[in-house]
Every structure is written in structure tokens, then in C-alpha cells.
Design an enzyme around this catalytic site. Structure first.
Site, short mmCIF file in Angstrom:
data_model
loop_
_atom_site.label_atom_id
_atom_site.label_comp_id
_atom_site.label_asym_id
_atom_site.label_seq_id
_atom_site.Cartn_x
_atom_site.Cartn_y
_atom_site.Cartn_z
N CYS A 1 26.60 4.93 9.02
CA CYS A 1 26.22 3.52 9.07
C CYS A 1 27.31 2.65 9.65
CB CYS A 1 25.88 3.02 7.68
SG CYS A 1 24.79 4.14 6.80
N THR B 1 0.84 -1.20 0.00
CA THR B 1 0.00 0.00 0.00
C THR B 1 0.87 1.24 0.00
OG1 THR B 1 -1.71 -1.18 1.22
CG2 THR B 1 -1.81 1.24 1.28
#
Ligand SMILES: *Cc1c(COP(=O)(O)O)cnc(C)c1O
Length: 382
Positions: free
Chosen positions: A326, A241
Site C-alpha cells: 500500500c 445487497t
């Protein structure tokens, strides 16, 4: 004590207040909250209209056709979809990438290797750039895809993707570029540039986290096999969705970024240059990838004779990253800097400053003062 100056825009940016406002209009009961795939009522049609409007906004920034934009959860997913999706659609082949890519490309490539595909990792020159010649030298009969980033997240250094793409085109090889850092800051025109796949996301340009897109060229038609199966959304390439508010936020953020791109870039570059001017009063400092064309906000500085971790901890007036965000959880020196030939000691003593839309001249002066004080103190203690 006032809050530290935020100089970590390359890790993520705050959402622009105008973007927040646009997003909020698509959430609540009075807003355009419906499922854009709901075809049976006005609520759904309005949500679909909002999504398609944003799709055009994002496409416009790349000079693409809206049908070439596939929504994803961010650039990580877009990179995974590009690499795995192309290899799956092609039934395998050889991939060329570089050692300085974001982990989202490198780890996807490692996975491809585990599936039995061959991957070549190109090394950058000392200036941090991947040369088109090195790409040319790595091409094989069975090469199907080249993936080289537009601008590096740690150094801000910009690759000549036009030349690399042209090489790929001449040799019938697909070209993917990770433009998460550069989109909205550098021109990237897919009609003028020979690129087939481009990864972008919203949160490096004052949009929300958790939304991005993969540009997939339609002419000639690039085939990408879906990696997430479900309701067949996004022309079968990515199910799920659609998050209307996130998508609207990305569209708005892209419009804002491009409307002011040149002025904002110049303003940010001037602040970044002032930051360097201040820091370079110190001895034993240098810019990693300094001479190369760079994004306006990036400044990756190597401090000789100081420990980067101690520096990061002691600089309590500035919020910055060592290497890339990261990998800053680990004590390994930055793989990007190491690939550029920076010594372990200097890589350990390197800090990425990144300036952005909400940085003021006062912020820069405060940061300079803090950096100078801390480096002098740490070096004296040595
Ligand atoms: C931030 C970044 C990514 C990851 O994007 P997400 O939207 O956070 O998944 C990928 N590549 C580069 C170059 C980045 O800077």
C-alpha cells in the site's frame, strides 16, 4: 523469459480453483444468482441459504456464532466499522492502537482524532511486537477501545493478542484485532480468546478480493453503529445487497485454509526458511523482526548497502514488495520498519518476500539465484 516467481502472497493471493468453481455456481442464470434478501421466491431462498451456509463456515473458523459475523467489502471496511462504529455507539472516548497497524486502522484513527477523539499510538519493541505492558501503560479512565493487529502485514510478526485482550477485559475496555493476515493461518478462537471485534477478509487466504467480515461479540453484546445506511441488512450494522458469489467464495476459502492449516503452514514455512537460507549466503542481510514468532510465509529482509528501489527493479525474476504494497508507490521508507527502529537506510533496502500455497521448491531456488545475482551486481556497482 518465463514469468517472475510470485512471492507477494501477503499483498494478495490467487483465488484457489476450488473457490473459483464454488463462486461460478452462484452467478449465472442456472446458478444461485438471486438477491439473498428476496423473500418471495425460491431463487431468493436458495441464495439466502448459500449466504447463511458461508456465514457458518466463516464463524466456525473463529469458533463464533454465525450471528456474530457481519459481511463487509473487506478488512479495510471491517476496520473502519469497528473503530468508527464503536466510538459512535459509545458517544466517544479514548482509543489505543499501535504505530504498526495497517493504514485502514491508522487512517480511521486519524479521522477519529479529527472528530475530537483522543488516540494513543503505541510503538513496537525492536522485535516488532506490541507489548501488553505498553497497552497497560496507555490505559486511561476514558479508554473505550484498544485495536492491535494479530499479525503484521509487512513483517509477519505475531502479537500476543491473548494477553492484550485479557488486559482489556480486566479493565472493561473493548478489544479489536485486525486478523486479515492471520486468519486461516493461526488459530483464533473467540471463545477462548478475550477479543470483542475481529476484522478478516478473503483475499489473503485464496478467496476473492472485495469481501470480508467483522466479528462482533454478542455476549456481552458489543454495540457498533452502522457506517453504511440502506436496507438494514446485517442486523442494521451494514446495509447493501449481499454479494452471494463473493460470500460463498470466502466461506469455501476459509474451509480450505483451516482443513489443511497445519500441513500447509509447515510446508510454507519450510520453503520460506529455505529462501532465507539461500539469501543469507550474502553478507549484510538480516530479517526484520527475525527472532519473533512470525506467520509461516513472511520473510522481510534488510539488505545493507543496496537501494531497495533499485533492488526491486533489478530483481526481475521475483514479484515482491518493498515495505507494504500500500505504501510502495511512495519513496518513504516503511513506517512499520521505522517504528521498529530500523534505520532509514536499511528500511529503504528492505524487501518483503511472502510464500504461499502455489509456491514450489523450484520457485524458491529461482528466487534465491535472482536475489543473490542482483545484490552482488548492485553492490559491485557501488
Ligand atoms: C490486506 C490487509 C487489510 C486490508 O484488507 P482489504 O480486504 O484489502 O480491505 C487490512 N489489514 C491488514 C493487516 C491487511 O493485511
Amino acid at each position: 523469459m518465463s514469468q517472475a516467481v510470485y512471492l507477494d502472497y501477503a499483498a494478495t493471493t490467487p483465488v484457489d480453483p476450488a473457490v473459483v468453481e464454488a463462486m461460478v455456481r452462484h452467478l449465472g442464470p442456472e446458478g444461485t444468482f438471486a438477491n439473498p434478501a428476496s423473500r418471495s421466491h425460491l431463487y431468493g431462498w436458495l441464495a439466502e441459504e448459500a449466504v447463511e451456509n458461508a456465514r457458518r463456515q466463516v464463524a466456525d473458523v473463529l469458533n463464533a456464532d454465525p450471528r456474530e459475523i457481519v459481511w463487509t467489502s473487506g478488512a479495510t471496511e471491517a476496520n473502519n466499522l469497528a473503530l468508527k462504529g464503536v466510538l459512535e455507539a459509545r458517544g466517544g472516548g479514548h482509543v489505543i492502537t499501535s504505530a504498526i497497524e495497517h493504514k485502514a486502522v491508522l487512517d480511521a484513527c486519524k479521522w477519529l482524532e479529527q472528530q475530537g477523539h483522543a488516540v494513543t499510538y503505541l510503538m513496537p519493541a525492536e522485535d516488532g511486537r506490541i507489548s501488553p505492558e505498553s497497552v497497560k501503560g496507555a490505559l486511561r479512565e476514558d479508554t473505550v477501545l484498544v485495536s492491535v493487529m494479530h499479525a503484521n502485514n509487512e513483517t509477519g510478526v505475531i502479537n500476543d493478542i491473548e494477553a492484550i485482550g485479557a488486559l482489556c477485559r480486566d479493565n472493561g475496555v473493548l478489544f479489536h484485532t485486525d486478523a486479515a493476515q492471520s486468519v486461516g493461518k493461526l488459530a483464533l478462537d473467540v471463545q477462548a480468546m478475550p477479543v470483542d471485534l475481529v476484522s478478516v477478509c478473503a483475499h489473503k487466504v485464496y478467496g476473492p478480493k472485495g469481501i470480508g467480515a467483522l466479528y462482533v461479540r454478542r455476549a456481552p453484546d458489543v454495540k457498533v453503529a452502522s457506517q453504511i445506511h440502506g436496507g438494514g441488512h446485517e442486523r442494521g450494522m451494514r446495509s447493501g445487497t449481499l454479494p452471494t458469489h463473493q460470500i460463498v467464495g470466502m466461506g469455501e476459502a476459509f474451509v480450505l485454509a483451516t482443513a489443511n492449516r497445519d500441513d500447509e503452514g509447515a510446508r510454507i514455512a519450510a520453503l520460506r526458511d529455505r529462501l532465507w537460507q539461500g539469501i543469507s549466503q550474502l553478507e549484510g542481510v538480516s530479517i526484520n523482526g527475525g527472532e519473533s514468532p512470525r506467520l509461516p510465509g513472511h520473510l522481510n529482509v534488510a539488505f545493507a548497502d543496496v537501494d531497495g528501489e533499485m533492488l526491486l527493479t533489478a530483481m526481475n525474476q521475483v514479484a515482491v514488495s518493498s515495505g507494504s504494497a500500500c505504501t510502495s508507490a511512495s519513496l518513504e521508507p516503511s513506517y512499520v520498519l521505522k517504528a521498529m527502529g530500523v534505520t532509514d537506510a536499511l528500511a529503504h533496502g528492505s524487501i518483503r518476500f511472502s510464500v504461499g500455497r502455489f509456491t514450489s521448491a523450484d520457485d524458491i531456488e529461482r528466487a534465491v539465484q535472482n536475489v543473490i545475482d542482483v545484490v552482488n551486481r548492485l553492490r559491485k556497482a557501488n
